[in-house]
Scaffold this active site. Structure first.
Site, short mmCIF file in Angstrom:
data_model
loop_
_atom_site.label_atom_id
_atom_site.label_comp_id
_atom_site.label_asym_id
_atom_site.label_seq_id
_atom_site.Cartn_x
_atom_site.Cartn_y
_atom_site.Cartn_z
N CYS A 1 0.82 -1.30 0.00
CA CYS A 1 0.01 -0.07 -0.16
C CYS A 1 0.95 1.33 0.05
CB CYS A 1 -1.03 0.12 1.22
SG CYS A 1 -0.05 0.16 2.90
N ARG A 2 0.46 2.30 0.58
CA ARG A 2 1.13 3.56 0.50
C ARG A 2 2.16 3.60 1.67
NH1 ARG A 2 0.78 7.80 3.50
NH2 ARG A 2 -1.22 7.31 4.61
#
Length: 103
Positions: A68-69
């Site tokens: 993800c981020r």
């Protein structure tokens, strides 16, 4: 201890490269909007909140790498998948980390 060692334990680069080269299922658990802005080549977008209804997409995958981020949502995704019987899940951390290993 480096971030990669912390995420993967030991020689992360070698491990992640090998898993990806062995056909890992690359799953970006960010939102569709985040995915559309940038993503890892060959990855699929299954947002974290959609994983419970998308478990069939993970079946029969030899290796699964979630990312993800920041590594937070991928950590949650890894835990959820493991709780649902998937033992072959790696938390790849961030899009940027995983992207380093994809050619």
């Amino acid at each position: 201890m480096g971030i990669l060692s912390w995420l993967f334990g030991g020689s992360a680069k070698q491990d992640l490269t090998g898993i990806i080269n062995d056909g890992a299922y690359l799953v970006d658990v960010r939102s569709p909007r985040e995915f559309s802005q940038n993503h890892v080549k060959g990855s699929v977008n299954i947002p974290l909140d959609s994983i419970p209804s998308q478990l069939a997409k993970f079946k029969n995958k030899k290796h699964i790498i979630v990312f993800c981020r920041s590594g937070n949502r991928s950590s949650q995704a890894k835990s959820f998948l493991e709780q649902n019987g998937f033992a072959n899940v790696v938390n790849g951390g961030t899009v940027e980390i995983v992207n380093q290993f994809v050619s």
